[in-house]
Design a protein around this motif. Sequence first.
Motif, mmCIF file in Angstrom:
data_model
loop_
_atom_site.group_PDB
_atom_site.id
_atom_site.type_symbol
_atom_site.label_atom_id
_atom_site.label_comp_id
_atom_site.label_asym_id
_atom_site.label_seq_id
_atom_site.Cartn_x
_atom_site.Cartn_y
_atom_site.Cartn_z
ATOM 1 N N LEU B 73 0.834 -1.207 0.000
ATOM 2 C CA LEU B 73 0.000 0.000 0.000
ATOM 3 C C LEU B 73 0.869 1.257 0.000
ATOM 4 N N GLN B 74 2.001 1.179 0.691
ATOM 5 C CA GLN B 74 2.884 2.344 0.706
ATOM 6 C C GLN B 74 3.365 2.669 -0.703
ATOM 7 N N GLU B 75 3.667 1.621 -1.446
ATOM 8 C CA GLU B 75 4.091 1.827 -2.835
ATOM 9 C C GLU B 75 2.958 2.472 -3.648
ATOM 10 N N LEU B 76 1.735 1.998 -3.390
ATOM 11 C CA LEU B 76 0.568 2.599 -4.052
ATOM 12 C C LEU B 76 0.496 4.101 -3.765
ATOM 13 N N TYR B 77 0.625 4.478 -2.490
ATOM 14 C CA TYR B 77 0.530 5.901 -2.143
ATOM 15 C C TYR B 77 1.668 6.703 -2.779
ATOM 16 N N ASP B 78 2.859 6.140 -2.731
ATOM 17 C CA ASP B 78 4.015 6.875 -3.254
ATOM 18 C C ASP B 78 3.928 7.110 -4.756
ATOM 19 N N LEU B 79 3.244 6.214 -5.446
ATOM 20 C CA LEU B 79 3.284 6.283 -6.913
ATOM 21 C C LEU B 79 1.944 6.659 -7.539
ATOM 22 N N SER B 80 0.968 7.050 -6.710
ATOM 23 C CA SER B 80 -0.338 7.396 -7.275
ATOM 24 C C SER B 80 -0.459 8.893 -7.515
ATOM 25 N N MET B 81 -1.409 9.235 -8.363
ATOM 26 C CA MET B 81 -1.749 10.631 -8.585
ATOM 27 C C MET B 81 -2.242 11.222 -7.269
ATOM 28 N N ASN B 82 -1.700 12.371 -6.920
ATOM 29 C CA ASN B 82 -2.006 12.997 -5.633
ATOM 30 C C ASN B 82 -3.123 14.029 -5.818
ATOM 31 N N SER B 83 -4.325 13.533 -6.032
ATOM 32 C CA SER B 83 -5.408 14.459 -6.388
ATOM 33 C C SER B 83 -5.962 15.213 -5.179
ATOM 34 N N ALA B 84 -5.487 14.888 -3.987
ATOM 35 C CA ALA B 84 -5.925 15.627 -2.799
ATOM 36 C C ALA B 84 -5.172 16.945 -2.637
ATOM 37 N N SER B 85 -4.030 17.054 -3.273
ATOM 38 C CA SER B 85 -3.228 18.272 -3.116
ATOM 39 C C SER B 85 -3.894 19.460 -3.801
ATOM 40 N N PRO B 86 -3.912 20.622 -3.124
ATOM 41 C CA PRO B 86 -4.458 21.817 -3.788
ATOM 42 C C PRO B 86 -3.648 22.200 -5.025
ATOM 43 N N LYS B 87 -2.448 21.637 -5.136
ATOM 44 C CA LYS B 87 -1.625 21.946 -6.305
ATOM 45 C C LYS B 87 -1.919 21.018 -7.486
ATOM 46 N N TYR B 88 -2.798 20.069 -7.268
ATOM 47 C CA TYR B 88 -3.238 19.217 -8.375
ATOM 48 C C TYR B 88 -4.423 19.915 -9.029
ATOM 49 N N ILE B 89 -4.156 20.669 -10.096
ATOM 50 C CA ILE B 89 -5.258 21.394 -10.734
ATOM 51 C C ILE B 89 -5.365 21.027 -12.209
ATOM 52 N N GLY B 90 -4.860 19.838 -12.538
ATOM 53 C CA GLY B 90 -4.795 19.475 -13.949
ATOM 54 C C GLY B 90 -6.059 18.844 -14.505
ATOM 55 N N HIS B 91 -6.803 18.161 -13.659
ATOM 56 C CA HIS B 91 -7.950 17.428 -14.192
ATOM 57 C C HIS B 91 -9.180 17.622 -13.309
ATOM 58 N N MET B 92 -10.272 16.991 -13.733
ATOM 59 C CA MET B 92 -11.537 17.136 -13.020
ATOM 60 C C MET B 92 -11.645 16.194 -11.820
ATOM 61 N N ASP B 93 -10.506 15.782 -11.282
ATOM 62 C CA ASP B 93 -10.523 14.866 -10.143
ATOM 63 C C ASP B 93 -10.398 15.652 -8.855
ATOM 64 N N SER B 94 -11.496 15.751 -8.145
ATOM 65 C CA SER B 94 -11.511 16.568 -6.946
ATOM 66 C C SER B 94 -10.989 15.798 -5.740
ATOM 67 N N ILE B 95 -10.583 16.531 -4.737
ATOM 68 C CA ILE B 95 -10.371 15.935 -3.423
ATOM 69 C C ILE B 95 -11.775 15.525 -2.952
ATOM 70 N N PRO B 96 -11.949 14.270 -2.510
ATOM 71 C CA PRO B 96 -13.315 13.838 -2.181
ATOM 72 C C PRO B 96 -13.760 14.333 -0.805
ATOM 73 N N THR B 97 -15.047 14.532 -0.638
ATOM 74 C CA THR B 97 -15.556 14.859 0.690
ATOM 75 C C THR B 97 -15.269 13.675 1.614
#
Lengths: 482, 482
Positions: B73-97
């Motif tokens: 799982l750690q590898e998953l976190y390290d290598l996944s798209m970090n869509s929770a970051s406010p600096k991720y503004i590239g796509h329509m993937d929001s930080i989820p509620t």
Amino acid sequence: MKLEDKILNQFISPKNSNRKQVEKLITNVTSQLLDFLSNAEQKPTYPIFKQFDCSHFQINETPKNENEIHSNLQELYDLSMNSASPKYIGHMDSIPTLWSVIGDYIASAINNNLLSLEMSPFLTQLEYSLTKQFAKLFGLPETSGGVMLSGGTLSNVQALLVARNTVLKIKHGNVFTLKKEPVIFTSEHSHSSILKTGMMIGIGIENVIKIKTDKHSKIDCKDLSIQIQEQLKLGKQPFAIVATAGTTVSGNIDPLKEISEIAKKHKLWLHIDAIYGGAVIFSEKHKHLIDGIEQANSISFNPQKWLSVSKTSSMVLFRDFNGMKDNFRISAPYMKEQNAYVNLGEINIQGTKYAEVLKLWLSLQSLGKSGYNKLIDYSFYLTETFNKEITKRPFLKLTSKTEMNIICFRGEPNYLTSEKIDKWNENLQHYLLKQTNFFLSLPKYKNNLWLRAVLLNPFLTYEHIESLFTHIDNYEKTHRNK
Amino acid sequence: MKLEDKILNQFISPKNSNRKQVEKLITNVTSQLLDFLSNAEQKPTYPIFKQFDCSHFQINETPKNENEIHSNLQELYDLSMNSASPKYIGHMDSIPTLWSVIGDYIASAINNNLLSLEMSPFLTQLEYSLTKQFAKLFGLPETSGGVMLSGGTLSNVQALLVARNTVLKIKHGNVFTLKKEPVIFTSEHSHSSILKTGMMIGIGIENVIKIKTDKHSKIDCKDLSIQIQEQLKLGKQPFAIVATAGTTVSGNIDPLKEISEIAKKHKLWLHIDAIYGGAVIFSEKHKHLIDGIEQANSISFNPQKWLSVSKTSSMVLFRDFNGMKDNFRISAPYMKEQNAYVNLGEINIQGTKYAEVLKLWLSLQSLGKSGYNKLIDYSFYLTETFNKEITKRPFLKLTSKTEMNIICFRGEPNYLTSEKIDKWNENLQHYLLKQTNFFLSLPKYKNNLWLRAVLLNPFLTYEHIESLFTHIDNYEKTHRNK
């Protein structure tokens, strides 16, 4: 302009400003959830149905607080189907593996998008790898591969779309321009999603030709050959056969090898709907049941059933994976292309998809092939036990030979006239639920009502089955003397 | 025969035999997950891509222990798209509620099946109620209603299937027997799922007629009328128009009212793809942007985007809900029929479905309409801020007028020859990622590369945007002097 903390705290703050609160909330939610699930066997298997009026779920203007939400969740638990109970044996809804629940939790939290490699650099590779491994488990060649989809219907739809595009050479999907009307063949007992597919892909449900079955609910290959000839004579264009490994009502398996010979002879695409039965591939002892599956052009399989992965988890596998891409792919020009991985959203019917593959991977890790081998074999053991009890009782009858862990039976006591039999069995279903908390389903099969047991739950035991049959006997005795 | 505890403990025991263990595991998983998510802004927004070879994800024979799984799982976190970051503004993937994550966790654990009322007595009613309320929010009449589906593509597919069946009167879906070749019309900037739909439903992608757009990426209604006439002259059978409220690349909105007049005039089905933009209905200030949506025959909308519900969460709403059922329903004879509720699996393209509606309900409860109003307005505020910065800089250019919270722009400094512009912008994307950890996407628009920012994250601030533009200036200066 600033957002209030009250709103920001409805998210996991990426600035580490609410971690303690989040942890506490998860702990509370887990505790309430386990009050239900850890005691599932003691709870009603089938809740009393409560019909709500529209206003009950009205969208609120202002935020509700945590207590209000917890009390709504309590209502959800009290009134939901209790599929975790070992006494819930009515449908193909398994108690989910713990790691599949965790998988959904994590997938939701990291919210990656399986649409493209850019949006799921790790998980896209995982899906490519696992589907390929499943294809090879089923005996498909090195050229094979697949995609995961949200439920078995979608897997069947994609398989038959690819079949249509490939065999009829209409990559762009225009059915109108064909010279002959396309038809597919499937068992009269195949799943209703095959009809739905016929409607969806533009060939029409009337061109899904239903083939007769033998006394064990398996496709009658003679009738299949006759029907193919018949359709050719009518000037139609057969393009696919759908065989089933594990029919919905009685868990029977079509004669896969014979059907594959017929498909080859007529150059038809062979799709095998192994959505239910594919799981036996994990049992060293029982995998022979689906011998012949390796001849398929495509296979659909749902880990969400017998592998106890929570819903949804489904895959469709193709003998010729590149051929599938050539005949199906619709590019998304707004997505970056990268490396050897075609973006998954371009080669499946969903586009955006959550990481369903994660819970499958975690379940496989935690149980291993060996664990699944034992789980599958255990449900065959339960089935044998169950069937022995049926055989002991002359008033009980099976729809067909039991081949998987689905037992479809009913009472036909000789003191009943035939028009009373349906009602007798329906009452037996209610009696068992009321007296024993066992929930069996009551499907229609050949125009009659039958009782169906699906023995998926690993907490179901010999003692449960004994007790169930004691109550069946009690019911029968009471009625015999009336 | 008994199953070992080692295997049974991979489930939440319904006999209350492993509750403490389960709680401990959830606590550990949550802790590891929050190490990632609570610090998301500090982590790389876009991880270094690591390509694995096939053996990396090999299915294991024997069970892995908890530590091994955590390290995967750690590898998953390290290598996944970090869509929770406010600096991720590239796509329509929001930080989820937070409650949508919890919703998925619960939905997975209780594993109810939205296929039928019997298998989800509470959740089926919830889905009926919420979709109806959304239909009415969008201004559809009392006759309206809808279903939820796993992603926007499926919602568009179902809408156009119903349009095809209804307008062309082919309830059973046989396109081959039509007298004229059916066609639909949509913007050249509509989503690729409309093409995919054309392929899937048997009309062919060549019969998805692309309409020209004006300088703001909106359908040119004159061209629409011309194209309809053109197709009629060619002997084809127009049956639907797809308008978009929130195009994928630049977030523009087709002229809904004018298009609905044209649809009425020609008796065409009007489907509005409001998958992205539908969310503005929650903003008192901005909902006027989609005026005209109430004229639609069907609307697709994804809470999984601007409402920050985790993936997947999508719905398709119909003006005439009963008409939809009449023209689409495929019965599942193995399922019990009950009360006023048609089993959802019979009236959507999925069949078995997990309870996606739960996370939507929980998110709505926790934020209320008022919370969503504020979230949407906040992202409009950020957009205004962002656009002001663009306007200040003559070397930056927008694709079109910004109407939602999607800003598509690029540098076109006058010292560059046109063939160098794409590369300049691609390098700018890399520079921003490297220097500031901001991830913007780089879509193709009218054959050129553009930078795209989707301002969904509520943790994104004025200061972030200022800092981003400071770096854009630095980049531009460096290149100017080269």
